[in-house]
Design a protein around this motif. Structure first.
Motif, mmCIF file in Angstrom:
data_model
loop_
_atom_site.group_PDB
_atom_site.id
_atom_site.type_symbol
_atom_site.label_atom_id
_atom_site.label_comp_id
_atom_site.label_asym_id
_atom_site.label_seq_id
_atom_site.Cartn_x
_atom_site.Cartn_y
_atom_site.Cartn_z
ATOM 1 N N TYR A 41 15.445 20.295 -49.732
ATOM 2 C CA TYR A 41 15.638 21.534 -48.977
ATOM 3 C C TYR A 41 14.960 22.705 -49.688
ATOM 4 C CZ TYR A 41 17.852 25.631 -46.988
ATOM 5 O OH TYR A 41 18.053 26.856 -46.403
ATOM 6 N N LEU A 42 15.228 22.852 -50.989
ATOM 7 C CA LEU A 42 14.636 23.957 -51.733
ATOM 8 C C LEU A 42 13.111 23.891 -51.687
ATOM 9 C CD1 LEU A 42 16.987 23.994 -54.861
ATOM 10 C CD2 LEU A 42 16.960 25.651 -52.965
ATOM 11 N N GLU A 43 12.580 22.713 -51.908
ATOM 12 C CA GLU A 43 11.120 22.561 -51.889
ATOM 13 C C GLU A 43 10.556 22.869 -50.499
ATOM 14 O OE1 GLU A 43 8.611 18.691 -52.286
ATOM 15 O OE2 GLU A 43 8.806 19.615 -54.282
ATOM 16 N N ASP A 44 11.163 22.323 -49.460
ATOM 17 C CA ASP A 44 10.685 22.571 -48.094
ATOM 18 C C ASP A 44 10.686 24.056 -47.761
ATOM 19 O OD1 ASP A 44 10.406 19.838 -47.713
ATOM 20 O OD2 ASP A 44 12.039 19.672 -46.245
ATOM 21 N N MET A 45 11.770 24.737 -48.086
ATOM 22 C CA MET A 45 11.897 26.157 -47.739
ATOM 23 C C MET A 45 10.935 27.024 -48.560
ATOM 24 S SD MET A 45 14.019 26.247 -45.237
ATOM 25 C CE MET A 45 13.459 24.624 -44.759
ATOM 26 N N LEU A 46 10.750 26.676 -49.820
ATOM 27 C CA LEU A 46 9.803 27.429 -50.647
ATOM 28 C C LEU A 46 8.374 27.257 -50.126
ATOM 29 C CD1 LEU A 46 11.325 26.749 -54.154
ATOM 30 C CD2 LEU A 46 11.023 29.012 -53.119
ATOM 31 N N VAL A 47 7.993 26.035 -49.844
ATOM 32 C CA VAL A 47 6.646 25.768 -49.329
ATOM 33 C C VAL A 47 6.456 26.453 -47.976
ATOM 34 C CG1 VAL A 47 5.132 23.945 -48.435
ATOM 35 C CG2 VAL A 47 6.313 23.637 -50.624
ATOM 36 N N GLN A 48 7.453 26.347 -47.111
ATOM 37 C CA GLN A 48 7.377 26.956 -45.784
ATOM 38 C C GLN A 48 7.202 28.475 -45.871
ATOM 39 O OE1 GLN A 48 11.034 26.801 -43.373
ATOM 40 N NE2 GLN A 48 9.756 25.953 -41.730
ATOM 41 N N SER A 49 7.800 29.096 -46.875
ATOM 42 C CA SER A 49 7.694 30.547 -47.017
ATOM 43 C C SER A 49 6.535 30.971 -47.908
ATOM 44 C CB SER A 49 9.009 31.129 -47.544
ATOM 45 O OG SER A 49 9.260 30.663 -48.856
ATOM 46 N N GLY A 50 5.716 30.007 -48.335
ATOM 47 C CA GLY A 50 4.531 30.330 -49.128
ATOM 48 C C GLY A 50 4.814 30.659 -50.582
ATOM 49 N N GLN A 51 5.965 30.240 -51.061
ATOM 50 C CA GLN A 51 6.336 30.514 -52.453
ATOM 51 C C GLN A 51 6.064 29.283 -53.319
ATOM 52 O OE1 GLN A 51 10.108 32.733 -53.026
ATOM 53 N NE2 GLN A 51 10.376 32.382 -50.825
ATOM 54 N N ALA A 52 5.851 29.541 -54.593
ATOM 55 C CA ALA A 52 5.606 28.453 -55.543
ATOM 56 C C ALA A 52 6.906 27.737 -55.876
ATOM 57 C CB ALA A 52 4.987 29.006 -56.822
ATOM 58 N N VAL A 53 6.828 26.431 -55.933
ATOM 59 C CA VAL A 53 7.964 25.604 -56.336
ATOM 60 C C VAL A 53 7.905 25.435 -57.845
ATOM 61 C CG1 VAL A 53 9.026 23.316 -56.143
ATOM 62 C CG2 VAL A 53 7.922 24.358 -54.143
ATOM 63 N N TYR A 54 9.003 25.741 -58.514
ATOM 64 C CA TYR A 54 9.089 25.466 -59.947
ATOM 65 C C TYR A 54 9.005 23.952 -60.104
ATOM 66 C CZ TYR A 54 10.579 25.745 -64.781
ATOM 67 O OH TYR A 54 10.629 25.656 -66.150
ATOM 68 N N PRO A 55 8.162 23.470 -61.002
ATOM 69 C CA PRO A 55 7.933 22.012 -61.092
ATOM 70 C C PRO A 55 9.195 21.212 -61.438
ATOM 71 C CG PRO A 55 6.357 23.234 -62.439
ATOM 72 C CD PRO A 55 7.378 24.218 -61.957
ATOM 73 N N TRP A 56 9.280 20.065 -60.805
ATOM 74 C CA TRP A 56 10.368 19.129 -61.064
ATOM 75 C C TRP A 56 9.955 18.197 -62.192
ATOM 76 C CZ3 TRP A 56 14.214 20.899 -58.332
ATOM 77 C CH2 TRP A 56 14.013 21.432 -57.064
ATOM 78 N N SER A 57 10.912 17.741 -62.953
ATOM 79 C CA SER A 57 10.627 16.731 -63.974
ATOM 80 C C SER A 57 11.132 15.382 -63.452
ATOM 81 C CB SER A 57 11.250 17.104 -65.320
ATOM 82 O OG SER A 57 12.637 17.364 -65.179
ATOM 83 N N LYS A 58 12.403 15.092 -63.587
ATOM 84 C CA LYS A 58 12.951 13.809 -63.114
ATOM 85 C C LYS A 58 12.982 13.708 -61.594
ATOM 86 C CE LYS A 58 14.213 10.839 -65.295
ATOM 87 N NZ LYS A 58 13.492 9.682 -65.820
ATOM 88 N N LEU A 59 13.016 14.823 -60.903
ATOM 89 C CA LEU A 59 13.065 14.800 -59.440
ATOM 90 C C LEU A 59 11.671 14.856 -58.816
ATOM 91 C CD1 LEU A 59 16.091 17.175 -58.742
ATOM 92 C CD2 LEU A 59 16.078 14.688 -59.008
ATOM 93 N N ALA A 60 10.648 14.701 -59.615
ATOM 94 C CA ALA A 60 9.275 14.778 -59.105
ATOM 95 C C ALA A 60 8.869 13.509 -58.364
ATOM 96 C CB ALA A 60 8.302 15.050 -60.245
ATOM 97 N N ASN A 61 9.403 12.386 -58.753
ATOM 98 C CA ASN A 61 8.997 11.105 -58.187
ATOM 99 C C ASN A 61 9.928 10.722 -57.034
ATOM 100 O OD1 ASN A 61 8.205 8.532 -57.602
ATOM 101 N ND2 ASN A 61 8.310 7.782 -59.702
ATOM 102 N N HIS A 62 9.451 10.886 -55.824
ATOM 103 C CA HIS A 62 10.269 10.589 -54.646
ATOM 104 C C HIS A 62 10.659 9.117 -54.533
ATOM 105 C CE1 HIS A 62 10.637 14.264 -52.286
ATOM 106 N NE2 HIS A 62 9.515 14.614 -52.859
ATOM 107 N N SER A 63 9.965 8.226 -55.200
ATOM 108 C CA SER A 63 10.321 6.815 -55.099
ATOM 109 C C SER A 63 11.710 6.548 -55.681
ATOM 110 C CB SER A 63 9.278 5.937 -55.788
ATOM 111 O OG SER A 63 9.284 6.156 -57.185
ATOM 112 N N ALA A 64 12.180 7.409 -56.569
ATOM 113 C CA ALA A 64 13.512 7.225 -57.157
ATOM 114 C C ALA A 64 14.618 7.469 -56.142
ATOM 115 C CB ALA A 64 13.690 8.167 -58.342
#
Length: 95
Positions: A59-82
């Motif tokens: 949700y946070l990533e979708d809303m940030l991208v949708q509003s043109g804002q930068a997403v603070y990088p994910w570490s463990k949550l970066a890999n969607h396969s998990a």
């Protein structure tokens, strides 16, 4: 299972992206259909349900991208396969 350091990093990443988004907890609760308590548990990483963590993350990533804002990088949550192990809904994508 996350190590204590990974939990700390994940908490910081979630909180930073929540801060960047600037939505209040009521709005996030309504749009994710999660309780405010569940969202607070995710943001503090205080024994949240794993699916809730992934749901709030997406949700946070979708809303940030949708509003043109930068997403603070994910570490463990970066890999969607998990997240294939954890079921969750994305009601904000259905609207």
């Amino acid at each position: 299972m996350l190590t204590p350091r990974e939990v700390q990093n994940t908490r910081q990443e979630l909180q930073e992206n929540f801060r960047r988004l600037g939505y209040d907890l009521d709005r996030v609760s309504q749009e994710t259909e999660l309780s405010k308590a569940a969202i607070q548990a995710v943001l503090t990483m205080d024994h949240p349900q794993p699916g809730d963590v992934w749901q709030v993350r997406d949700y946070l990533e979708d809303m940030l991208v949708q509003s043109g804002q930068a997403v603070y990088p994910w570490s463990k949550l970066a890999n969607h396969s998990a997240n294939r192990w954890f079921a969750y809904r994305t009601p904000w994508r259905e609207k």
